[in-house]
Design an enzyme around this catalytic site. Structure first.
Site, PDB file in Angstrom:
ATOM      1  NE  ARG A 134       4.496   1.344  -0.091  1.00 40.28           N
ATOM      2  CZ  ARG A 134       5.770   1.388   0.512  1.00 40.28           C
ATOM      3  NH1 ARG A 134       6.989   1.930   0.274  1.00 40.28           N
ATOM      4  NH2 ARG A 134       5.811   0.899   1.681  1.00 40.28           N
ATOM      5  CD  GLU A 167       7.542 -12.437 -10.661  1.00 38.18           C
ATOM      6  OE1 GLU A 167       6.805 -11.838  -9.644  1.00 38.18           O
ATOM      7  OE2 GLU A 167       8.451 -12.657 -10.662  1.00 38.18           O
ATOM      8  CG  HIS A 199      14.733 -38.648  -5.868  1.00 41.67           C
ATOM      9  ND1 HIS A 199      15.028 -39.826  -5.487  1.00 41.67           N
ATOM     10  CD2 HIS A 199      15.685 -38.369  -6.641  1.00 41.67           C
ATOM     11  CE1 HIS A 199      16.135 -40.277  -5.636  1.00 41.67           C
ATOM     12  NE2 HIS A 199      16.880 -39.222  -6.369  1.00 41.67           N
ATOM     13  CD  GLU A 254      14.179 -14.988 -10.649  1.00 43.97           C
ATOM     14  OE1 GLU A 254      13.846 -15.287  -9.554  1.00 43.97           O
ATOM     15  OE2 GLU A 254      13.828 -13.769 -11.134  1.00 43.97           O
ATOM     16  CG  ASN A 277       1.914   0.413   4.057  1.00 44.68           C
ATOM     17  OD1 ASN A 277       3.115   0.572   4.159  1.00 44.68           O
ATOM     18  ND2 ASN A 277       1.695  -0.990   3.998  1.00 44.68           N
ATOM     19  N   GLY A 278      -0.146  -1.823   6.204  1.00 42.44           N
ATOM     20  CA  GLY A 278       0.302  -2.531   7.278  1.00 42.44           C
ATOM     21  C   GLY A 278      -0.954  -3.611   7.750  1.00 42.44           C
ATOM     22  CE  LYS A 309      10.384  -3.860  -8.587  1.00 50.66           C
ATOM     23  NZ  LYS A 309      10.725  -5.001  -8.819  1.00 50.66           N
ATOM     24  CD1 TRP A 330      -0.794  -6.252  -3.476  1.00 52.62           C
ATOM     25  CD2 TRP A 330      -0.783  -6.948  -1.450  1.00 52.62           C
ATOM     26  NE1 TRP A 330      -0.600  -7.646  -3.350  1.00 52.62           N
ATOM     27  CE2 TRP A 330      -0.392  -7.901  -2.251  1.00 52.62           C
ATOM     28  CE3 TRP A 330      -0.942  -7.121  -0.216  1.00 52.62           C
ATOM     29  CZ2 TRP A 330      -0.362  -9.195  -1.774  1.00 52.62           C
ATOM     30  CZ3 TRP A 330      -0.728  -8.081   0.570  1.00 52.62           C
ATOM     31  CH2 TRP A 330      -0.483  -9.324  -0.442  1.00 52.62           C
ATOM     32  CB  CYS A 366      -0.927   0.211   1.303  1.00 56.95           C
ATOM     33  SG  CYS A 366      -2.248  -1.220   1.428  1.00 56.95           S
ATOM     34  CE  LYS A 369      10.780 -12.480 -12.475  1.00 54.56           C
ATOM     35  NZ  LYS A 369      11.872 -12.494 -11.251  1.00 54.56           N
TER      36      LYS A 369
END
Ligand code: F6R
Length: 607
Positions: free
Chosen positions: A27, A487, A503, A480, A100-101, A602, A75, A2, A484
């Site tokens: 954010r 997301e 396995h 990674e 925010n929080g 982000k 967010w 946020c 990518k």
């Protein structure tokens, strides 16, 4: 998460608030809103679902005038992204709050307030701050006192700004766990989650510390610490450049940032290499003397960089290294070996779990703490003993790209620096340095593969699942690559160390499950080839990014893309690039929001 912006000024602040929010969309971008007190002491609130642009449109259609206002880009944590859950939240058409929080005891407070006759219109935790402030205001003289009483009842994390239409000349801000910065103008003051939001109006900032509450009016800023005592916080000139932030010739920030990697790497190396060695002032040697063990803490993509570094620290420098996800480290009891260095890796420098892990580590027996970070004014940089600034340039795309490769280059420089105290010879350091110096040109060559990768993406975009394989330090690169892809394209992707395939995950392999393999020319190549045969024997379809000397050839079951030969030391950095491009082009075909994928933000400032 946020983003918060607030202002107390003589001029109308709506445009300043909107411009600030646009800088803070990284954010969160579920919904946005603002509340402004007009000259006739009325509170005007506008909220919209979606990005800040929607709010901006609403303000154009119904302009809001006034010099005191707060704004927020959300967010969602508690309650879905709809207009009633969007901030600011209002109590009795009088008090407006952005936050925010996460308020962890919100349910209990909500119940108490309902018993006092308060009605809740949202599902958010934030609304308790709004009504609680209103409640206390009935028995206190000032808004400041009411907020101080409110804050005492809150458990959890908050950066919050509160205004009262009956007291329009001020805003009260409070911080615990979520960053807030005060911006100083001439006859006007501002507040925001990040100085970036305010660079258009000021470059003078003071950072609130944990537990601080501030009373901000046009001509004064009074700050009180967690005990309620008046304190001074230094006012500093921002070092962040107000660089233009457009996409240039690129369709998305992510593509721009992928293509910026040669430049970003040049910037991080500049001045840090001297005569085949890492320069003495790159990392302050005196603080790092005698380090025998390394613990790296990070989240997400930064965590993957840490995993690569573990291979390097142990094989090149001969220093033992542990890597842990911050959200795990912070909640477990760990043993700190003697003479340990704690490293945090973070693009934003504000990731809540990484910051909490650093704060925990400071109470443990670490010799020193070092952060490798891309945000000079962030909490991690301010709170770590040593800070290495990545200089990757601002990364706007939510999916991290250039920050990852720059983190890896920085880590390799640290490996060389610390390795000197251990097993690393001058020749090996020279080899590392030369490999690092070759990176920008090497990456240019890989970027030239874009058209081939674009074609590859076409056969991929209708798939629902995929598997990424690598061995050794390429295993975190496979992780990674999978991150990518999931997301930004929303295709389910998993990564495995190729030796682990038999396995369990081999059971998943069929013609609908593309398998992506990263195959540089290194000592594990032959082992990897056996793993590839295991996939082929089960009818799997493979895409192999392979060194031209690897011996892989395209056929019915395998598409091989040749990656230019490079020193195995830097192969993790080089092989990251095709995976970034593959994700990008798959996402492009799927038509997702590449720069702001659904449900993400982000900077993850909540745990
Ligand atoms: C993925 C991504 C995230 C971040 C993670 C940590 O593309 O960007 O996984 O890497 O949220 O963020 P920082 O590096 O800012 O601590």
């Amino acid at each position: 998460m946020c983003g918060i912006v607030g202002a107390v000024a003589q001029r109308d602040v709506a445009a300043i608030l909107i411009a600030g929010l646009k800088q803070l969309e990284y954010r969160g971008y579920d919904s946005a809103g603002l509340a402004i007190i007009s000259a006739d002491k009325q509170l005007h609130c506008l909220r919209r679902v979606g990005k800040v642009e929607k709010l901006q449109q609403a303000v154009i259609e119904s302009p809001v005038f006034g010099g005191t206002g707060i704004a927020h880009t959300r967010w969602a944590t508690h309650g879905i992204a709809n207009e009633t859950n969007a901030h600011p939240h209002i109590s009795h058409q009088q008090i407006a709050v952005v936050h925010n929080g996460i308020i962890e005891n919100h349910q209990q407070l909500r119940q108490q307030l309902i018993e006092q006759g308060y009605t809740f219109s949202s599902e958010t935790d934030t609304e308790v701050i709004t009504h609680l402030t209103h409640f206390h205001l009935q028995t206190t003289e000032t808004l400041l006192e009411a907020v101080q009483k409110t804050i005492k009842q809150l458990q959890g994390a908050y950066g919050t700004v509160i205004i009262d239409k009956n007291d329009p000349e001020q805003m009260i801000v409070a911080r615990s766990g979520s960053p807030l910065v005060i911006g100083y103008g001439l006859g006007e003051h501002f507040v925001a989650s990040d100085p970036l939001a305010l660079l258009a109006v000021t470059r003078r900032f003071s950072f609130l510390e944990e537990g601080d509450i501030a009373q901000i009016s046009r001509f004064s800023v009074k700050i009180f610490d967690a005990q309620g005592d008046p304190v001074k916080r230094d006012i500093v000139e921002s070092q962040t450049s107000n660089e233009s932030n457009d996409k240039g010739q690129y369709k998305h920030y992510m593509l721009k940032e992928i293509f910026e990697q040669p430049l970003a790497l040049q910037r991080t190396l500049a001045g840090r290499i001297q005569q085949h060695k890492i320069a003495p002032d790159c990392f302050p040697n005196e603080k790092l003397q005698g380090i025998e063990h390394i613990q790296i803490i990070a989240c997400g993509t930064s965590y993957h960089a840490a995993l690569v570094a573990r291979y390097w620290f142990e094989s090149l420098a001969g220093i033992s290294c542990n890597v842990e996800i911050a959200s795990e480290f912070r909640y477990r009891k760990s043993v700190t070996p003697k003479n340990s260095l704690l490293i945090t890796l973070s693009q934003s420098g504000e990731t809540a779990d990484t910051l909490a892990a650093l704060r925990l580590a400071k109470q443990l027996d670490y010799q020193t703490t070092l952060t490798i970070c891309n945000s000079p004014e962030s909490s991690l940089v301010r709170e770590s003993d040593i800070a290495y600034m990545m200089k990757a340039g601002r990364e706007v795309g939510v999916a991290s790209s250039k920050a990852f490769t720059v983190q890896l280059a920085a880590l390799l420089m640290l490996v060389a620096t610390l390795g000197r105290q251990h097993q690393l010879s001058a020749d090996r350091e020279k080899q590392i340095v030369e490999a690092l110096q070759s990176l920008p040109a090497k990456i240019e060559q890989v970027l030239a593969m874009e058209q081939q990768i674009k074609q590859l993406a076409e056969g991929f975009a209708d798939k629902h699942h995929s598997l990424f394989l690598g061995r050794g330090e390429q295993y975190p690169i496979a992780m990674e690559g999978a991150l990518k892809l999931k997301e930004i394209s929303y295709i389910h992707a998993e990564a495995y160390a190729a030796g682990e395939l038999k396995h369990g995950p081999l059971a998943l392999v069929d013609a609908d499950m593309p398998v992506i393999v990263v195959a540089p020319d290194n000592e594990l190549l032959e082992k990897l080839k056996s793993n590839v045969e295991e996939v082929r024997a089960r009818g799997g379809l493979m895409i192999v990014f392979a060194d031209k000397n690897s011996g892989f050839k395209s056929d019915d079951t395998m598409q091989v893309l040749e990656v230019p030969h490079c020193d195995p030391i830097i192969a993790p950095i080089v092989y990251t690039i095709p995976l970034q491009l593959l994700s990008y082009h798959v996402a492009l075909i799927k038509g997702t929001d590449v720069d702001q994928p659904r449900n993400l933000a982000k900077s993850v400032t909540v745990e």
